[in-house]
Design a protein around this motif. Structure first.
Motif, short mmCIF file in Angstrom:
data_model
loop_
_atom_site.label_atom_id
_atom_site.label_comp_id
_atom_site.label_asym_id
_atom_site.label_seq_id
_atom_site.Cartn_x
_atom_site.Cartn_y
_atom_site.Cartn_z
N PRO A 1 -2.97 2.42 6.41
CA PRO A 1 -2.51 1.76 7.62
C PRO A 1 -3.29 2.20 8.85
CG PRO A 1 -1.11 3.63 7.17
CD PRO A 1 -2.10 3.55 6.03
N CYS A 2 -3.06 1.43 9.95
CA CYS A 2 -3.56 1.81 11.26
C CYS A 2 -2.41 1.63 12.25
CB CYS A 2 -4.74 0.92 11.63
SG CYS A 2 -5.37 1.24 13.30
N CYS B 1 -3.10 11.33 -6.91
CA CYS B 1 -2.25 10.26 -7.45
C CYS B 1 -2.80 8.88 -7.09
CB CYS B 1 -0.82 10.36 -6.91
SG CYS B 1 0.07 11.86 -7.34
N ALA B 2 -3.15 8.69 -5.84
CA ALA B 2 -3.56 7.35 -5.38
C ALA B 2 -4.77 6.81 -6.15
CB ALA B 2 -3.82 7.35 -3.88
N SER C 1 0.85 -1.20 0.00
CA SER C 1 0.00 0.00 0.00
C SER C 1 0.88 1.24 0.00
CB SER C 1 -0.88 0.01 1.26
OG SER C 1 -1.22 1.34 1.61
N PRO C 2 0.56 2.21 -0.87
CA PRO C 2 1.38 3.43 -0.87
C PRO C 2 1.31 4.17 0.46
CG PRO C 2 -0.60 3.74 -2.20
CD PRO C 2 -0.52 2.27 -1.87
N ILE D 1 8.05 12.06 0.07
CA ILE D 1 7.71 10.69 0.48
C ILE D 1 6.33 10.32 -0.06
CG2 ILE D 1 7.27 9.18 2.47
CD1 ILE D 1 9.26 11.03 4.05
N ALA D 2 5.37 11.25 0.11
CA ALA D 2 3.99 10.97 -0.32
C ALA D 2 3.88 10.84 -1.84
CB ALA D 2 3.06 12.06 0.19
N ILE D 3 4.59 11.68 -2.57
CA ILE D 3 4.56 11.58 -4.04
C ILE D 3 5.33 10.33 -4.46
CG2 ILE D 3 5.27 12.64 -6.22
CD1 ILE D 3 4.94 15.40 -4.79
N GLY D 4 6.52 10.17 -3.92
CA GLY D 4 7.38 9.05 -4.32
C GLY D 4 6.73 7.69 -4.11
N THR D 5 6.02 7.54 -3.00
CA THR D 5 5.42 6.23 -2.70
C THR D 5 4.38 5.85 -3.75
OG1 THR D 5 4.46 4.87 -0.94
CG2 THR D 5 3.60 7.09 -1.12
#
Lengths: 217, 217
Positions: B51-52, B101-102, B10-11, B165-169
């Motif tokens: 995630p949690c 993106c997601a 998961s991203p 990090i958020a874009i790269g993932t």
């Protein structure tokens, strides 16, 4: 002077306006409808969302981002808890309000009754609205009933915060649409919403909106 | 020991894992698929999302909330800019990655090719995947092409942050699905993604995932 773009009746715009009021930050307010896709607005808000905050070359087209930025810019009065765990909890309730309450209340209930019928004077499928009231709201209310406090207007850490602002603003839209929380079925939530709306930063904004929407009868 | 619930591919889970790696925070990792609706998991994550994060009685079921909490809990090494305007910009890019993106990369491209076909061995509608590649990705890439820097791995303020990090993932998932950014059409974006993925906190996580997904040929 910074500019807040976005229609006053949006729960997300209201969230930001309450934080601006708490922090005493001045701004110009441009009424922009959600889904505005003029090239000029898309340049600021690429997903055509409201609100959008513009201050010189800084453009922030998301309510949660704007509020986090305002807290960093002017930390006091604080709208987030200082304790890390409470800070996390408050952010989660803000996220829940924005991504679970808003879709349940906004498009199928508030937008139909207040915008399409009330402001635009068009026919709506009232049975579909009632279906949304009966089916979409209870799971959200059930969750919140298990989270809200017995007393006070603070769901986290005993202090009114972004969590209460984010949840409270959604219920303004529900009330504008002529619905409310059934106090027999969700007594804690109904009482909590009432206390949050009586907060001195909520009450005048609600009163002004009701007047402008012709709902102050 | 705190627990991170959520599947590695998961991203959003990857975003949190990279922040945990940067901050050197230890945790147990429970692989949970998105949409898991067991009563036990819904008790933690009412929207069935991953995630949690679970640490004693603190339960935070949203990646952006978890990362913000971790920064408050352990501020150094920082993953958010300290300047208020840059902080706001970084949060906006994180929001854009998570909400633009997601949806463009996840359900119609990554999930089809990697999960349904690759892991579950089922037939997929490859024409629908190619349609998503041709239609859903370009608007996102066009926007990012206008935002990313010419050099370095930092889209905001010259320092690698949650924005990168958020874009790269998201682009890790795109690559897992056998697609990449066309460097002829989006040269800045293609080069930026390559630099972000070479970051010492991204590279080992990508390599381990490719191995576990059988993509390291």
């Amino acid at each position: 002077m910074p500019i807040l773009h976005g229609a006053s009746a949006s729960p997300f715009v209201r969230k930001v306006r309450i934080v601006l009021a708490i922090k005493g930050i001045d701004y110009d307010h441009e009424q922009v409808m959600p889904g505005t896709t003029t090239p000029e607005y898309l340049e600021k808000s690429p997903l055509a969302k409201i609100p959008c905050w513009e201050d010189g070359d800084l453009v922030l087209p998301d309510s949660s981002v704007i509020v986090a930025y305002l807290e960093k810019l002017q930390p006091e009065p604080a709208v987030y808890p200082s304790d890390p765990a409470d800070y996390g909890r408050a952010l989660w309730y803000e996220e829940y309000a924005d991504t679970a309450c808003a879709p349940a209340i906004g498009p199928k209930i508030f937008f139909q009754r207040v915008v399409i019928k009330g402001l635009m004077g068009k026919e709506i499928d009232e049975a579909a609205v009632e279906k949304a009231v009966a089916e979409d709201l209870p799971p959200v209310f059930d969750y919140l009933e298990g989270q809200v406090p017995e007393t006070g207007d603070a769901i986290v850490g005993g202090k009114f915060s972004i969590a209460d602002i984010a949840i409270g603003t959604e219920f303004v839209n529900l009330h504008h649409a002529g619905e409310s929380v059934d106090a027999n079925r969700w007594p804690k939530l109904a009482a909590y919403v009432e206390r949050v709306h009586a907060n001195p930063h909520f009450a005048p904004i609600i009163a002004a909106e009701k007047k402008s929407l012709g709902l102050d009868s």
